[in-house]
Design a protein around this motif. Structure first.
Motif, PDB file in Angstrom:
ATOM      1  N   VAL A  49     -14.528 -16.381  -6.558  1.00  0.00           N
ATOM      2  CA  VAL A  49     -14.225 -15.106  -5.912  1.00  0.00           C
ATOM      3  C   VAL A  49     -14.304 -14.019  -6.977  1.00  0.00           C
ATOM      4  O   VAL A  49     -13.704 -14.149  -8.045  1.00  0.00           O
ATOM      5  CB  VAL A  49     -12.806 -15.126  -5.281  1.00  0.00           C
ATOM      6  CG1 VAL A  49     -12.441 -13.765  -4.722  1.00  0.00           C
ATOM      7  CG2 VAL A  49     -12.706 -16.208  -4.217  1.00  0.00           C
ATOM      8  N   ARG A  50     -15.046 -12.953  -6.684  1.00  0.00           N
ATOM      9  CA  ARG A  50     -15.158 -11.822  -7.609  1.00  0.00           C
ATOM     10  C   ARG A  50     -14.495 -10.590  -6.999  1.00  0.00           C
ATOM     11  O   ARG A  50     -14.811 -10.199  -5.882  1.00  0.00           O
ATOM     12  CB  ARG A  50     -16.622 -11.527  -7.927  1.00  0.00           C
ATOM     13  CG  ARG A  50     -17.223 -12.562  -8.854  1.00  0.00           C
ATOM     14  CD  ARG A  50     -18.587 -12.167  -9.329  1.00  0.00           C
ATOM     15  NE  ARG A  50     -19.064 -13.135 -10.318  1.00  0.00           N
ATOM     16  CZ  ARG A  50     -20.239 -13.082 -10.881  1.00  0.00           C
ATOM     17  NH1 ARG A  50     -21.082 -12.106 -10.574  1.00  0.00           N
ATOM     18  NH2 ARG A  50     -20.603 -13.990 -11.766  1.00  0.00           N
ATOM     19  N   ILE A  51     -13.589  -9.991  -7.768  1.00  0.00           N
ATOM     20  CA  ILE A  51     -12.895  -8.775  -7.357  1.00  0.00           C
ATOM     21  C   ILE A  51     -13.436  -7.641  -8.222  1.00  0.00           C
ATOM     22  O   ILE A  51     -13.281  -7.674  -9.447  1.00  0.00           O
ATOM     23  CB  ILE A  51     -11.367  -8.907  -7.565  1.00  0.00           C
ATOM     24  CG1 ILE A  51     -10.844 -10.146  -6.825  1.00  0.00           C
ATOM     25  CG2 ILE A  51     -10.657  -7.634  -7.124  1.00  0.00           C
ATOM     26  CD1 ILE A  51      -9.444 -10.545  -7.241  1.00  0.00           C
ATOM     27  N   PRO A  52     -14.078  -6.640  -7.611  1.00  0.00           N
ATOM     28  CA  PRO A  52     -14.618  -5.529  -8.398  1.00  0.00           C
ATOM     29  C   PRO A  52     -13.517  -4.856  -9.225  1.00  0.00           C
ATOM     30  O   PRO A  52     -12.410  -4.613  -8.735  1.00  0.00           O
ATOM     31  CB  PRO A  52     -15.180  -4.576  -7.342  1.00  0.00           C
ATOM     32  CG  PRO A  52     -15.445  -5.447  -6.156  1.00  0.00           C
ATOM     33  CD  PRO A  52     -14.374  -6.494  -6.190  1.00  0.00           C
ATOM     34  N   LEU A  53     -13.818  -4.573 -10.494  1.00  0.00           N
ATOM     35  CA  LEU A  53     -12.837  -3.967 -11.387  1.00  0.00           C
ATOM     36  C   LEU A  53     -12.343  -2.622 -10.874  1.00  0.00           C
ATOM     37  O   LEU A  53     -11.160  -2.314 -11.013  1.00  0.00           O
ATOM     38  CB  LEU A  53     -13.433  -3.819 -12.789  1.00  0.00           C
ATOM     39  CG  LEU A  53     -12.608  -4.403 -13.922  1.00  0.00           C
ATOM     40  CD1 LEU A  53     -12.263  -5.834 -13.704  1.00  0.00           C
ATOM     41  CD2 LEU A  53     -13.266  -4.178 -15.244  1.00  0.00           C
ATOM     42  N   ASP A  54     -13.220  -1.807 -10.264  1.00  0.00           N
ATOM     43  CA  ASP A  54     -12.788  -0.517  -9.718  1.00  0.00           C
ATOM     44  C   ASP A  54     -11.684  -0.713  -8.683  1.00  0.00           C
ATOM     45  O   ASP A  54     -10.691   0.010  -8.681  1.00  0.00           O
ATOM     46  CB  ASP A  54     -13.965   0.235  -9.080  1.00  0.00           C
ATOM     47  CG  ASP A  54     -14.966   0.724 -10.105  1.00  0.00           C
ATOM     48  OD1 ASP A  54     -14.633   0.751 -11.313  1.00  0.00           O
ATOM     49  OD2 ASP A  54     -16.083   1.084  -9.700  1.00  0.00           O
ATOM     50  N   GLN A  55     -11.861  -1.697  -7.811  1.00  0.00           N
ATOM     51  CA  GLN A  55     -10.866  -1.972  -6.778  1.00  0.00           C
ATOM     52  C   GLN A  55      -9.582  -2.499  -7.405  1.00  0.00           C
ATOM     53  O   GLN A  55      -8.477  -2.091  -7.030  1.00  0.00           O
ATOM     54  CB  GLN A  55     -11.429  -2.981  -5.786  1.00  0.00           C
ATOM     55  CG  GLN A  55     -10.595  -3.166  -4.557  1.00  0.00           C
ATOM     56  CD  GLN A  55     -11.275  -4.069  -3.541  1.00  0.00           C
ATOM     57  OE1 GLN A  55     -12.005  -4.989  -3.899  1.00  0.00           O
ATOM     58  NE2 GLN A  55     -11.024  -3.817  -2.274  1.00  0.00           N
ATOM     59  N   LEU A  56      -9.716  -3.380  -8.369  1.00  0.00           N
ATOM     60  CA  LEU A  56      -8.559  -3.933  -9.057  1.00  0.00           C
ATOM     61  C   LEU A  56      -7.763  -2.834  -9.769  1.00  0.00           C
ATOM     62  O   LEU A  56      -6.526  -2.817  -9.711  1.00  0.00           O
ATOM     63  CB  LEU A  56      -9.018  -5.003 -10.055  1.00  0.00           C
ATOM     64  CG  LEU A  56      -7.973  -5.901 -10.679  1.00  0.00           C
ATOM     65  CD1 LEU A  56      -7.182  -6.655  -9.621  1.00  0.00           C
ATOM     66  CD2 LEU A  56      -8.629  -6.886 -11.625  1.00  0.00           C
ATOM     67  N   GLU A  57      -8.451  -1.899 -10.410  1.00  0.00           N
ATOM     68  CA  GLU A  57      -7.777  -0.784 -11.086  1.00  0.00           C
ATOM     69  C   GLU A  57      -7.005   0.084 -10.093  1.00  0.00           C
ATOM     70  O   GLU A  57      -5.897   0.542 -10.388  1.00  0.00           O
ATOM     71  CB  GLU A  57      -8.782   0.052 -11.874  1.00  0.00           C
ATOM     72  CG  GLU A  57      -9.287  -0.656 -13.117  1.00  0.00           C
ATOM     73  CD  GLU A  57     -10.451   0.050 -13.803  1.00  0.00           C
ATOM     74  OE1 GLU A  57     -11.182   0.829 -13.142  1.00  0.00           O
ATOM     75  OE2 GLU A  57     -10.634  -0.190 -15.008  1.00  0.00           O
ATOM     76  N   GLU A  58      -7.568   0.312  -8.900  1.00  0.00           N
ATOM     77  CA  GLU A  58      -6.859   1.081  -7.861  1.00  0.00           C
ATOM     78  C   GLU A  58      -5.576   0.358  -7.460  1.00  0.00           C
ATOM     79  O   GLU A  58      -4.522   0.970  -7.325  1.00  0.00           O
ATOM     80  CB  GLU A  58      -7.742   1.267  -6.633  1.00  0.00           C
ATOM     81  CG  GLU A  58      -8.864   2.258  -6.820  1.00  0.00           C
ATOM     82  CD  GLU A  58      -9.746   2.362  -5.583  1.00  0.00           C
ATOM     83  OE1 GLU A  58      -9.247   2.161  -4.443  1.00  0.00           O
ATOM     84  OE2 GLU A  58     -10.950   2.628  -5.748  1.00  0.00           O
ATOM     85  N   TRP A  59      -5.689  -0.950  -7.235  1.00  0.00           N
ATOM     86  CA  TRP A  59      -4.514  -1.721  -6.827  1.00  0.00           C
ATOM     87  C   TRP A  59      -3.457  -1.752  -7.919  1.00  0.00           C
ATOM     88  O   TRP A  59      -2.258  -1.710  -7.631  1.00  0.00           O
ATOM     89  CB  TRP A  59      -4.916  -3.134  -6.447  1.00  0.00           C
ATOM     90  CG  TRP A  59      -5.763  -3.230  -5.215  1.00  0.00           C
ATOM     91  CD1 TRP A  59      -5.860  -2.308  -4.196  1.00  0.00           C
ATOM     92  CD2 TRP A  59      -6.630  -4.288  -4.871  1.00  0.00           C
ATOM     93  NE1 TRP A  59      -6.728  -2.747  -3.248  1.00  0.00           N
ATOM     94  CE2 TRP A  59      -7.234  -3.968  -3.624  1.00  0.00           C
ATOM     95  CE3 TRP A  59      -6.983  -5.480  -5.470  1.00  0.00           C
ATOM     96  CZ2 TRP A  59      -8.138  -4.800  -2.989  1.00  0.00           C
ATOM     97  CZ3 TRP A  59      -7.884  -6.310  -4.832  1.00  0.00           C
ATOM     98  CH2 TRP A  59      -8.448  -5.972  -3.606  1.00  0.00           C
ATOM     99  N   ILE A  60      -3.874  -1.821  -9.156  1.00  0.00           N
ATOM    100  CA  ILE A  60      -2.911  -1.808 -10.266  1.00  0.00           C
ATOM    101  C   ILE A  60      -2.176  -0.471 -10.307  1.00  0.00           C
ATOM    102  O   ILE A  60      -0.961  -0.431 -10.481  1.00  0.00           O
ATOM    103  CB  ILE A  60      -3.609  -2.111 -11.615  1.00  0.00           C
ATOM    104  CG1 ILE A  60      -4.045  -3.581 -11.649  1.00  0.00           C
ATOM    105  CG2 ILE A  60      -2.697  -1.770 -12.789  1.00  0.00           C
ATOM    106  CD1 ILE A  60      -4.946  -3.935 -12.819  1.00  0.00           C
ATOM    107  N   ALA A  61      -2.896   0.631 -10.102  1.00  0.00           N
ATOM    108  CA  ALA A  61      -2.252   1.952 -10.096  1.00  0.00           C
ATOM    109  C   ALA A  61      -1.212   2.045  -8.976  1.00  0.00           C
ATOM    110  O   ALA A  61      -0.102   2.551  -9.189  1.00  0.00           O
ATOM    111  CB  ALA A  61      -3.306   3.050  -9.945  1.00  0.00           C
ATOM    112  N   VAL A  62      -1.538   1.554  -7.799  1.00  0.00           N
ATOM    113  CA  VAL A  62      -0.589   1.567  -6.683  1.00  0.00           C
ATOM    114  C   VAL A  62       0.596   0.656  -7.000  1.00  0.00           C
ATOM    115  O   VAL A  62       1.757   1.026  -6.781  1.00  0.00           O
ATOM    116  CB  VAL A  62      -1.280   1.131  -5.372  1.00  0.00           C
ATOM    117  CG1 VAL A  62      -0.264   0.886  -4.271  1.00  0.00           C
ATOM    118  CG2 VAL A  62      -2.298   2.174  -4.937  1.00  0.00           C
ATOM    119  N   ALA A  63       0.320  -0.524  -7.534  1.00  0.00           N
ATOM    120  CA  ALA A  63       1.389  -1.476  -7.852  1.00  0.00           C
ATOM    121  C   ALA A  63       2.368  -0.907  -8.873  1.00  0.00           C
ATOM    122  O   ALA A  63       3.580  -1.121  -8.768  1.00  0.00           O
ATOM    123  CB  ALA A  63       0.786  -2.783  -8.368  1.00  0.00           C
TER     124      ALA A  63
END
Length: 110
Positions: free
Chosen positions: A77-91
Motif C-alpha cells: 500500500v502506498r500513501i502519497p506523502l502530500d496526503q500524509l503531510e496533510e493528515w499529520i498537520a491535522v493530527a
C-alpha cells in the motif's frame, strides 16, 4: 508463574508480542538502492530481538511522486506523502488521548 524452560527466550518474546501496550522502539532510517528500484529510505526497528523493516519512502517510477510504502496483509500500500503531510498537520492539532479529553472536556455538554 511457570518457570522458563531452557532457552526460554521464545516464551518471553511471545509475551511481549501479545501485549496490547504500544511499543516505542528506536526507529532506524536506512538508505537503500535495490538494483533497478532507484533510491529509497527504509524504516526498521527491533521488536522482541528481531530487526523488522516495516515501511519505506519510495518514488513512483512514472512521475517521481513520493509515497510511504507499507505492507498490509501481504499487499503493498502506498500513501502519497502530500496526503500524509496533510493528515499529520491535522493530527498535530486535533488528535488527543482519552486522558486529555477527561481533563479538558469532562463535564461539558454540547
Amino acid at each position: 508463574m511457570q518457570p522458563l524452560p531452557a532457552g526460554g527466550g521464545s516464551i518471553q518474546a511471545l509475551a511481549v508480542m501479545k501485549s496490547n501496550d504500544p511499543l516505542y522502539p528506536a526507529i532506524e532510517a536506512i538508505w537503500a538502492g535495490p538494483i533497478g528500484e532507484g533510491m529509497q529510505l527504509e524504516l526498521a526497528c527491533e521488536v522482541a530481538g528481531v530487526r523488522t523493516y516495516f515501511a519505506s519512502f519510495v518514488a513512483d517510477p512514472d512521475d517521481e511522486m513520493l509515497s510511504l510504502e507499507i505492507n498490509v496483509h501481504g499487499q503493498t500500500v502506498r500513501i502519497p506523502l502530500d496526503q500524509l503531510e496533510e493528515w499529520i498537520a491535522v493530527a498535530r492539532t486535533d488528535v488527543h488521548s482519552e486522558a486529555w479529553y477527561d481533563k479538558n472536556v469532562q463535564g461539558t455538554d454540547s
